[in-house]
Enzyme design. Structure first.
Site, PDB file in Angstrom:
ATOM      1  N   TYR A  33       0.503  44.930  -7.680  1.00  0.00           N
ATOM      2  CA  TYR A  33      -0.366  45.925  -6.843  1.00  0.00           C
ATOM      3  C   TYR A  33      -0.287  45.582  -5.366  1.00  0.00           C
ATOM      4  O   TYR A  33       0.705  44.497  -5.076  1.00  0.00           O
ATOM      5  CB  TYR A  33      -1.802  45.947  -7.069  1.00  0.00           C
ATOM      6  CG  TYR A  33      -2.351  44.483  -6.601  1.00  0.00           C
ATOM      7  CD1 TYR A  33      -2.121  43.208  -7.158  1.00  0.00           C
ATOM      8  CD2 TYR A  33      -3.187  44.468  -5.404  1.00  0.00           C
ATOM      9  CE1 TYR A  33      -2.637  42.061  -6.662  1.00  0.00           C
ATOM     10  CE2 TYR A  33      -3.817  43.322  -5.115  1.00  0.00           C
ATOM     11  CZ  TYR A  33      -3.698  42.024  -5.718  1.00  0.00           C
ATOM     12  OH  TYR A  33      -4.093  40.897  -5.141  1.00  0.00           O
ATOM     13  N   ARG A  52       7.508  44.441  -0.217  1.00  0.00           N
ATOM     14  CA  ARG A  52       6.974  43.399  -1.166  1.00  0.00           C
ATOM     15  C   ARG A  52       6.868  44.166  -2.540  1.00  0.00           C
ATOM     16  O   ARG A  52       6.943  43.546  -3.642  1.00  0.00           O
ATOM     17  CB  ARG A  52       5.581  42.765  -0.699  1.00  0.00           C
ATOM     18  CG  ARG A  52       5.255  41.634  -1.589  1.00  0.00           C
ATOM     19  CD  ARG A  52       3.897  40.844  -1.126  1.00  0.00           C
ATOM     20  NE  ARG A  52       2.855  41.870  -0.673  1.00  0.00           N
ATOM     21  CZ  ARG A  52       1.677  41.370  -0.089  1.00  0.00           C
ATOM     22  NH1 ARG A  52       1.579  40.246   0.352  1.00  0.00           N
ATOM     23  NH2 ARG A  52       0.582  42.278  -0.166  1.00  0.00           N
ATOM     24  N   ARG A 100       0.816  48.052 -28.706  1.00  0.00           N
ATOM     25  CA  ARG A 100       0.557  46.780 -28.122  1.00  0.00           C
ATOM     26  C   ARG A 100       1.782  45.834 -28.891  1.00  0.00           C
ATOM     27  O   ARG A 100       1.666  45.900 -30.113  1.00  0.00           O
ATOM     28  CB  ARG A 100      -0.786  46.116 -28.442  1.00  0.00           C
ATOM     29  CG  ARG A 100      -0.927  44.825 -27.651  1.00  0.00           C
ATOM     30  CD  ARG A 100      -2.191  44.428 -27.962  1.00  0.00           C
ATOM     31  NE  ARG A 100      -2.482  43.035 -27.237  1.00  0.00           N
ATOM     32  CZ  ARG A 100      -2.298  41.828 -27.788  1.00  0.00           C
ATOM     33  NH1 ARG A 100      -1.695  41.929 -28.930  1.00  0.00           N
ATOM     34  NH2 ARG A 100      -2.393  40.724 -27.061  1.00  0.00           N
ATOM     35  N   HIS A 102       4.152  42.230 -27.442  1.00  0.00           N
ATOM     36  CA  HIS A 102       4.459  41.315 -26.149  1.00  0.00           C
ATOM     37  C   HIS A 102       5.669  41.863 -25.490  1.00  0.00           C
ATOM     38  O   HIS A 102       5.601  41.692 -24.238  1.00  0.00           O
ATOM     39  CB  HIS A 102       4.333  39.915 -26.239  1.00  0.00           C
ATOM     40  CG  HIS A 102       2.742  39.549 -26.698  1.00  0.00           C
ATOM     41  ND1 HIS A 102       2.165  39.847 -27.709  1.00  0.00           N
ATOM     42  CD2 HIS A 102       2.061  38.686 -25.990  1.00  0.00           C
ATOM     43  CE1 HIS A 102       0.906  39.110 -27.712  1.00  0.00           C
ATOM     44  NE2 HIS A 102       0.836  38.298 -26.623  1.00  0.00           N
ATOM     45  N   LYS A 149       3.071  39.972  -6.704  1.00  0.00           N
ATOM     46  CA  LYS A 149       1.475  40.229  -6.407  1.00  0.00           C
ATOM     47  C   LYS A 149       1.291  40.953  -7.718  1.00  0.00           C
ATOM     48  O   LYS A 149       1.021  42.119  -7.755  1.00  0.00           O
ATOM     49  CB  LYS A 149       1.564  41.134  -5.253  1.00  0.00           C
ATOM     50  CG  LYS A 149       0.190  41.320  -4.686  1.00  0.00           C
ATOM     51  CD  LYS A 149       0.161  42.061  -3.188  1.00  0.00           C
ATOM     52  CE  LYS A 149      -1.246  42.235  -2.885  1.00  0.00           C
ATOM     53  NZ  LYS A 149      -2.019  40.952  -2.915  1.00  0.00           N
ATOM     54  N   GLU A 182      -3.586  28.436  -0.906  1.00  0.00           N
ATOM     55  CA  GLU A 182      -4.082  29.624   0.001  1.00  0.00           C
ATOM     56  C   GLU A 182      -5.669  30.139  -0.618  1.00  0.00           C
ATOM     57  O   GLU A 182      -5.982  29.294  -1.621  1.00  0.00           O
ATOM     58  CB  GLU A 182      -3.114  30.876  -0.439  1.00  0.00           C
ATOM     59  CG  GLU A 182      -2.881  31.073  -1.752  1.00  0.00           C
ATOM     60  CD  GLU A 182      -1.886  32.211  -1.977  1.00  0.00           C
ATOM     61  OE1 GLU A 182      -1.610  32.981  -1.387  1.00  0.00           O
ATOM     62  OE2 GLU A 182      -1.490  32.436  -3.169  1.00  0.00           O
ATOM     63  N   LEU A 207       1.405  33.552  -1.905  1.00  0.00           N
ATOM     64  CA  LEU A 207       2.000  34.596  -1.748  1.00  0.00           C
ATOM     65  C   LEU A 207       2.273  34.967  -0.355  1.00  0.00           C
ATOM     66  O   LEU A 207       1.797  34.313   0.639  1.00  0.00           O
ATOM     67  CB  LEU A 207       0.753  35.799  -2.065  1.00  0.00           C
ATOM     68  CG  LEU A 207       1.149  37.204  -1.785  1.00  0.00           C
ATOM     69  CD1 LEU A 207       1.949  37.697  -3.231  1.00  0.00           C
ATOM     70  CD2 LEU A 207      -0.265  38.182  -1.564  1.00  0.00           C
TER      71      LEU A 207
HETATM   72  N1  PDD Z   1      -5.013  40.024  -1.340  1.00  0.00           N
HETATM   73  N2  PDD Z   1      -2.845  35.524  -0.719  1.00  0.00           N
HETATM   74  C1  PDD Z   1      -3.542  36.248  -2.083  1.00  0.00           C
HETATM   75  C2  PDD Z   1      -3.492  35.362  -3.241  1.00  0.00           C
HETATM   76  C3  PDD Z   1      -3.810  37.307  -1.923  1.00  0.00           C
HETATM   77  O1  PDD Z   1      -4.427  37.953  -2.943  1.00  0.00           O
HETATM   78  C4  PDD Z   1      -3.590  38.259  -0.678  1.00  0.00           C
HETATM   79  C5  PDD Z   1      -3.866  39.558  -0.465  1.00  0.00           C
HETATM   80  C6  PDD Z   1      -3.116  37.193   0.229  1.00  0.00           C
HETATM   81  C7  PDD Z   1      -2.979  37.992   1.799  1.00  0.00           C
HETATM   82  O2  PDD Z   1      -1.751  39.127   1.683  1.00  0.00           O
HETATM   83  P1  PDD Z   1      -1.614  40.271   2.788  1.00  0.00           P
HETATM   84  O3  PDD Z   1      -1.572  39.848   3.991  1.00  0.00           O
HETATM   85  O4  PDD Z   1      -0.350  40.885   2.141  1.00  0.00           O
HETATM   86  O5  PDD Z   1      -3.003  41.116   2.296  1.00  0.00           O
HETATM   87  C8  PDD Z   1      -2.613  36.154   0.078  1.00  0.00           C
HETATM   88  C9  PDD Z   1      -5.421  41.156  -1.445  1.00  0.00           C
HETATM   89  C10 PDD Z   1      -5.924  41.914  -0.085  1.00  0.00           C
HETATM   90  C11 PDD Z   1      -6.365  41.776  -2.445  1.00  0.00           C
HETATM   91  O6  PDD Z   1      -6.073  41.104  -3.517  1.00  0.00           O
HETATM   92  O7  PDD Z   1      -7.382  42.445  -2.317  1.00  0.00           O
END
Ligand code: PDD
Length: 287
Positions: A33, A52, A100, A102, A149, A182, A207
């Site tokens: 996403y 990304r 379904r 895996h 992501k 993070e 991330l």
């Molecule tokens: N999340 N780290 C994690 C684990 C994240 O899920 C996100 C962003 C970030 C920051 O990434 P960016 O600057 O690209 O938004 C860092 C989004 C906003 C979410 O899950 O809603």
């Protein structure tokens, strides 16, 4: 006005939009996403978000659901149809729907694509910037590939919920070696006790946030230097300033961690300067 979502080729009412019950995103979290800010009628940092997305899809060997140019048209159309001038768009791509199993489905299984957009409450964001937020620390318990992501966010969900239940707004993952990774949905920054602006290197274990990347341009423009280096919980608690970045919040000051105030317990000036300069420096795509 009812919200509109784009799902697999059609614009649908948000309340009625649906995907297949055997979608692999639903059954295996087999998807990725992006969340991207829309401000003053412009999509912020679209190129970097789509780069990304391309990387996340490539790492998981999920096919692009359409060309990049077509996806940009759809994102802009979803923002327009929902009349979002200030808010976010969300997009999700999964490996599609299949019986379904895996292992990957047949190579010609179409990827699922969903795009939504929503308005955000500018006054709530302004209040959080003015007062700062609080955070808790939680042990890192995620898989090794958080650089992708992926929609597999259960540890992040549980961490954010734990923060909420302790009256905080963010949970910060701490590695087994005591260093800060993070936030549950943000990258973490400090101005350390010697005045250095620090954030963890993004080669591994976090991330690579788009806001984090754009902050490099912003800090260069306002004459601040970034040190990409891991820091400990103690460094964070002793810092002059702590803040978190994400497309949803750009740059929120953190004024307390685990109930302990950071510096004088008020938002610092570095995060404020960065926030003020951010929109001018970031890439803007008209919707
Ligand atoms: N999340 N780290 C994690 C684990 C994240 O899920 C996100 C962003 C970030 C920051 O990434 P960016 O600057 O690209 O938004 C860092 C989004 C906003 C979410 O899950 O809603």
């Amino acid at each position: 006005m009812s919200r509109i979502a784009y799902v697999n080729g059609a614009y649908q009412r948000h309340t009625e939009a649906a995907i297949h019950i055997e979608d692999r995103g639903f059954q295996f979290a087999d998807g990725v996403y992006e969340v991207c800010e829309i401000r003053h009628g412009y999509i912020v940092d679209l190129t970097r978000h789509l780069d990304r997305l391309d990387r996340s899809l490539g790492e998981l060997r999920i096919a692009w659901p359409m060309t990049r140019a077509a996806l940009i048209l759809i994102i802009r159309e979803v923002a327009r149809r929902n009349r979002v001038k200030n808010g976010l768009f969300y997009l999700q791509v999964t490996r599609g729907a299949a019986r379904r199993d895996h292992v990957f489905p047949a190579a010609d299984t179409p990827s699922t694509i969903v795009v939504t957009a929503k308005r955000t409450d500018a006054s709530l964001i302004a209040r959080k910037n003015a007062s700062g937020i609080s955070a808790i620390t939680v042990p890192e318990n995620r898989w090794d590939r958080v650089d992708i992501k992926s929609v597999g966010l259960l540890p992040n969900v549980l961490a954010r919920q734990a923060a909420k239940e302790e009256g905080a707004q963010e949970a910060i993952f701490i590695d087994a070696d005591g260093t800060v990774k993070e936030g549950a949905a943000t990258n973490v920054w400090i101005v350390d006790k010697d005045g250095h602006l620090r954030t963890r290197h993004a080669e591994h274990g976090i991330l690579r946030g788009i806001t984090r990347t754009t902050l490099k341009d912003v800090t260069a423009a306002i004459g601040l230097e970034i040190v990409e280096q891991a820091f400990s919980v103690e460094d964070m608690l002793e810092a002059r300033e702590v803040f978190i970045t994400a497309a949803t919040s750009i740059c929120f000051p953190v004024v307390a961690v685990n109930g302990k105030p950071i510096a004088n317990g008020h938002p610092g000036s570095v995060s404020q300067k960065i926030r003020e300069a951010f929109f001018d420096i970031a890439e803007k795509t008209a919707i």
